[in-house]
Design an enzyme around this catalytic site. Structure first.
Site, PDB file in Angstrom:
ATOM      1  N   THR A 192       0.867  -1.181   0.000  1.00 30.88           N
ATOM      2  CA  THR A 192       0.000   0.000   0.000  1.00 30.88           C
ATOM      3  C   THR A 192       0.905   1.232   0.000  1.00 30.88           C
ATOM      4  O   THR A 192       2.052   1.156   0.442  1.00 30.88           O
ATOM      5  CB  THR A 192      -0.878   0.041   1.261  1.00 30.88           C
ATOM      6  OG1 THR A 192      -0.010   0.046   2.396  1.00 30.88           O
ATOM      7  CG2 THR A 192      -1.801  -1.146   1.339  1.00 30.88           C
ATOM      8  N   GLU A 230      -5.954  -3.400  -1.243  1.00 34.14           N
ATOM      9  CA  GLU A 230      -6.387  -4.546  -0.429  1.00 34.14           C
ATOM     10  C   GLU A 230      -7.520  -5.326  -1.080  1.00 34.14           C
ATOM     11  O   GLU A 230      -7.918  -6.384  -0.592  1.00 34.14           O
ATOM     12  CB  GLU A 230      -6.866  -4.048   0.951  1.00 34.14           C
ATOM     13  CG  GLU A 230      -5.760  -3.564   1.869  1.00 34.14           C
ATOM     14  CD  GLU A 230      -5.418  -2.090   1.690  1.00 34.14           C
ATOM     15  OE1 GLU A 230      -5.709  -1.528   0.616  1.00 34.14           O
ATOM     16  OE2 GLU A 230      -4.850  -1.503   2.620  1.00 34.14           O
ATOM     17  N   LYS A 277     -14.760  17.917  10.083  1.00 34.38           N
ATOM     18  CA  LYS A 277     -15.657  17.852  11.234  1.00 34.38           C
ATOM     19  C   LYS A 277     -15.914  19.268  11.728  1.00 34.38           C
ATOM     20  O   LYS A 277     -15.068  19.888  12.354  1.00 34.38           O
ATOM     21  CB  LYS A 277     -15.044  16.968  12.318  1.00 34.38           C
ATOM     22  CG  LYS A 277     -14.866  15.547  11.807  1.00 34.38           C
ATOM     23  CD  LYS A 277     -14.339  14.601  12.849  1.00 34.38           C
ATOM     24  CE  LYS A 277     -14.197  13.224  12.231  1.00 34.38           C
ATOM     25  NZ  LYS A 277     -12.863  12.949  11.679  1.00 34.38           N
ATOM     26  N   TRP A 287     -20.420  16.263  10.003  1.00 41.56           N
ATOM     27  CA  TRP A 287     -19.429  15.939   8.977  1.00 41.56           C
ATOM     28  C   TRP A 287     -19.735  16.642   7.654  1.00 41.56           C
ATOM     29  O   TRP A 287     -20.878  16.698   7.223  1.00 41.56           O
ATOM     30  CB  TRP A 287     -19.408  14.419   8.724  1.00 41.56           C
ATOM     31  CG  TRP A 287     -18.759  13.643   9.825  1.00 41.56           C
ATOM     32  CD1 TRP A 287     -18.365  14.128  11.043  1.00 41.56           C
ATOM     33  CD2 TRP A 287     -18.452  12.245   9.820  1.00 41.56           C
ATOM     34  NE1 TRP A 287     -17.819  13.110  11.786  1.00 41.56           N
ATOM     35  CE2 TRP A 287     -17.868  11.946  11.075  1.00 41.56           C
ATOM     36  CE3 TRP A 287     -18.608  11.226   8.883  1.00 41.56           C
ATOM     37  CZ2 TRP A 287     -17.440  10.660  11.399  1.00 41.56           C
ATOM     38  CZ3 TRP A 287     -18.195   9.946   9.215  1.00 41.56           C
ATOM     39  CH2 TRP A 287     -17.605   9.673  10.457  1.00 41.56           C
TER      40      TRP A 287
HETATM   41  P1  AMP Z   1      -5.124   2.446  -3.084  1.00 35.79           P
HETATM   42  O1  AMP Z   1      -5.064   1.270  -2.217  1.00 35.79           O
HETATM   43  O2  AMP Z   1      -3.854   3.210  -3.136  1.00 35.79           O
HETATM   44  O3  AMP Z   1      -5.671   2.088  -4.427  1.00 35.79           O
HETATM   45  O4  AMP Z   1      -6.168   3.469  -2.428  1.00 35.79           O
HETATM   46  C1  AMP Z   1      -7.481   3.089  -2.168  1.00 35.79           C
HETATM   47  C2  AMP Z   1      -8.280   4.302  -1.787  1.00 35.79           C
HETATM   48  O5  AMP Z   1      -8.390   5.210  -2.879  1.00 35.79           O
HETATM   49  C3  AMP Z   1      -9.714   4.000  -1.420  1.00 35.79           C
HETATM   50  O6  AMP Z   1      -9.847   3.518  -0.116  1.00 35.79           O
HETATM   51  C4  AMP Z   1     -10.370   5.351  -1.627  1.00 35.79           C
HETATM   52  O7  AMP Z   1     -10.156   6.218  -0.524  1.00 35.79           O
HETATM   53  C5  AMP Z   1      -9.621   5.912  -2.807  1.00 35.79           C
HETATM   54  N1  AMP Z   1     -10.410   5.687  -4.032  1.00 35.79           N
HETATM   55  C6  AMP Z   1     -10.234   4.742  -4.959  1.00 35.79           C
HETATM   56  N2  AMP Z   1     -11.129   4.881  -5.959  1.00 35.79           N
HETATM   57  C7  AMP Z   1     -11.907   5.935  -5.643  1.00 35.79           C
HETATM   58  C8  AMP Z   1     -13.034   6.585  -6.247  1.00 35.79           C
HETATM   59  N3  AMP Z   1     -13.533   6.187  -7.409  1.00 35.79           N
HETATM   60  N4  AMP Z   1     -13.573   7.622  -5.599  1.00 35.79           N
HETATM   61  C9  AMP Z   1     -13.083   8.065  -4.426  1.00 35.79           C
HETATM   62  N5  AMP Z   1     -12.029   7.508  -3.812  1.00 35.79           N
HETATM   63  C10 AMP Z   1     -11.447   6.456  -4.407  1.00 35.79           C
END
Ligand code: AMP
Length: 541
Positions: free
Chosen positions: A185, A330, A438, A443
């Site tokens: 990650t 994940e 917040k 929120w």
């Molecule tokens: P990663 O593991 O780096 O792909 O990050 C995952 C995170 O990216 C998710 O938990 C979201 O917070 C954000 N994310 C991914 N796709 C979207 C989307 N279409 N809209 C908003 N947030 C997104």
């Protein structure tokens, strides 16, 4: 009583064998990091992957060994995906955009045995070598004549390794739960954590991703994954591509609007996938040069919220369907994709607009629910928002080497996102839990406020963060990059919110900047932005 069906394990190598037998002459085209274009077929890729499997074994690679890559999207990276997993070793894709210290940490944490790298990263590798004593060999992804002059010890030439082997190799069959690939990650806080995919999770995800209401991949498609192969396996496209027999176009390192436009047109790309910043670049290039894309039908936008203005621009000005998708490292990564249902097709445009801005419906294989602070499930009414939880066969059950302990809560993975789910199953992210603003105990969704700002004609990019406020705890602060040659001031932008959100959601102030910080995976880094603006005080507060 047990069913009487064959218990054949789901193997990643079977995807490539399928493509070789059924789509042998379908092309895989790559823009090379050293310049030029490489062109071959699934049949040739299958042959070279078998040669590479033999080469890996000859080098001493064994089952469970982690084999690192620091590489762009290319045919060679594709071969590594299949050859490494195919011999029950583990492809560990490393994101070259991370800080060198993070890369060192990751390579050592993963215990990488070999690291394959594009020549772009030679300097980076030279710096890495003294800190990675566990790496037994380094492989340059090039031909003999392109081998770099450098100080890297135990250096091999990829093309020599492949050429030295015959392709007389049968992919072994083993337990489908065997680990196949590892991706860390991006780790905005703390150390990056490893997500370890299996053959079973990867093949199931490849099926799920290819469904018509997911990415809708088929043998009639030409897919260009802009999303890098070092970011969650390019969202599984190298696997769904082989599963469906789609032509693949690997873009290499150049992902700017002009390079992508040329590649789309030259190769007849029908579908592509990437993060919003990439599509912003393409959109600006198309608009500035009055160009049209003649073959692209679908663009998958995910990784961050796709701004509504972008979805509309592609649809209305270019006739391209945007598939807004949400997922996580994940989750392999695909969780939801936004497509209409039959009953939506006759709706007026404005009502359909409201639906398509959401992150979409969970594809089969991903269950979603939202819960409150006590873990109690909240209603699927499209209004209540809470912590988004997921479970399914391609969602992680824990991190590599148990880093961070057990992440699950009652068998569900907490995504760290805050969302609503409506009665039709459409999920909408309102925030990352740590980015939600917040204000006075209530929120405010930073994403909603950003979406409104980028719809203003003078705004190129926008971010909204909660800045400290003596009375309300936090209040929204809008941070904006203006489009070149355009002007807009604070009051005009604040007025732009009127009638679009509740009064108390409207940002209290605007800060104009020349750039916004992004993470190694191209997401806006609210963490860094908050740090940059830590001394900011609201006027009069
Ligand atoms: P990663 O593991 O780096 O792909 O990050 C995952 C995170 O990216 C998710 O938990 C979201 O917070 C954000 N994310 C991914 N796709 C979207 C989307 N279409 N809209 C908003 N947030 C997104």
């Amino acid at each position: 009583m047990l069913g009487l069906m064959m218990n054949q394990p789901m193997m990643i190598s079977a995807l490539l064998r399928h493509a070789e037998l059924n789509h042998g002459d379908t092309e895989i085209v790559s823009r090379l990091a050293v310049g030029g274009t490489h062109r071959y077929t699934y049949a040739a890729a299958a042959v070279r992957s078998r040669q590479l499997a033999r080469a890996l074994i000859a080098l001493g690679a064994k089952a469970e060994d982690r084999i690192g890559t620091l590489a762009w999207n290319s045919h060679r990276h594709f071969e590594i995906y299949y050859a490494v997993s195919g011999i029950a070793a583990i492809t560990h894709t490393i994101n070259p955009r991370l800080f060198p210290e993070q890369i060192t940490y990751i390579a050592n944490h993963a215990d990488d045995r070999f690291i394959f790298f594009d020549l772009t990263f030679t300097k980076l590798i030279e710096a890495l070598v003294p800190h990675c004593p566990g790496v037994k060999g380094w492989v340059a992804l090039c031909q003999r004549s392109e081998m770099p002059e450098c100080s890297i010890p135990n250096l091999h030439c990829y093309e020599d390794l492949v050429a030295a082997q015959s392709d007389d190799f049968e992919w072994p069959e083993f337990d489908e739960n065997t680990a196949s690939s590892l991706c860390y990650t991006s780790g905005t806080t703390g150390n990056p954590k490893g997500v370890l995919y299996s053959h079973r999770s990867t093949v199931l995800h490849a099926y799920g991703a290819a469904l018509p209401d997911a990415l809708g991949a088929s043998a009639r498609d030409c897919i260009l994954p802009v999303v890098p192969m070092f970011h969650v396996n390019a969202w599984g496209l190298p696997y769904s591509g082989a599963l469906t027999g789609a032509k693949l176009v690997m873009p290499g390192p150049h992902l700017d609007g002009a390079s992508l436009y040329t590649l789309f047109e030259e190769e007849g790309v029908t579908m592509s996938a990437g993060v919003p910043t990439i599509w912003l670049g393409l959109l600006q290039y198309l608009q500035a040069n009055e160009l049209r894309l003649s073959t692209v039908k679908r663009l998958v936008i995910g990784g961050s919220a796709a701004p509504p203005a972008m979805i509309r621009a592609f649809d209305e000005q270019y006739g391209i369907t945007v598939l807004h998708a949400w997922g996580m490292t994940e989750m392999s990564p695909l969780g939801t994709v936004n497509t209409y249902k039959h009953k939506h097709l006759a709706l007026p445009a404005e009502e359909r607009d409201r639906i398509r801005l959401k992150q979409g419906r969970g594809i089969f294989g991903v269950e979603l629910k939202i819960v409150d602070g006590d873990g109690i499930e909240l209603p699927r009414d499209g209004k209540a928002f809470g912590d988004l939880m997921v479970r399914g066969p391609w969602i992680t059950s824990g991190y590599f080497k148990s880093e961070g302990g057990d992440p699950l809560r009652d068998g569900w993975f907490p995504t760290g996102d805050v969302a609503t789910i409506d009665p039709d199953g459409y999920m909408q992210i309102t925030d990352r839990s740590k980015d939600v603003i917040k204000s006075g105990g209530e929120w405010i969704s930073s994403i909603d406020l950003e979406n409104i700002a980028v719809a203003h004609p003078a705004v190129a990019e926008a971010a909204v963060i909660g800045a400290a406020h003596p009375k309300w705890d936090e209040r929204p602060l809008l941070v904006v990059i203006k489009k070149p040659g355009q002007d807009v001031d604070r009051d005009e932008l604040i007025a732009f919110y009127e009638g679009k959100v509740a009064k108390w959601w409207i940002p209290d102030d605007v800060v104009f900047v020349d750039d916004l910080p992004h993470t190694a995976t191209g997401k806006l880094s609210k963490l860094q932005l908050r740090q940059r603006l830590q001394d900011y005080r609201f006027p009069g507060a």
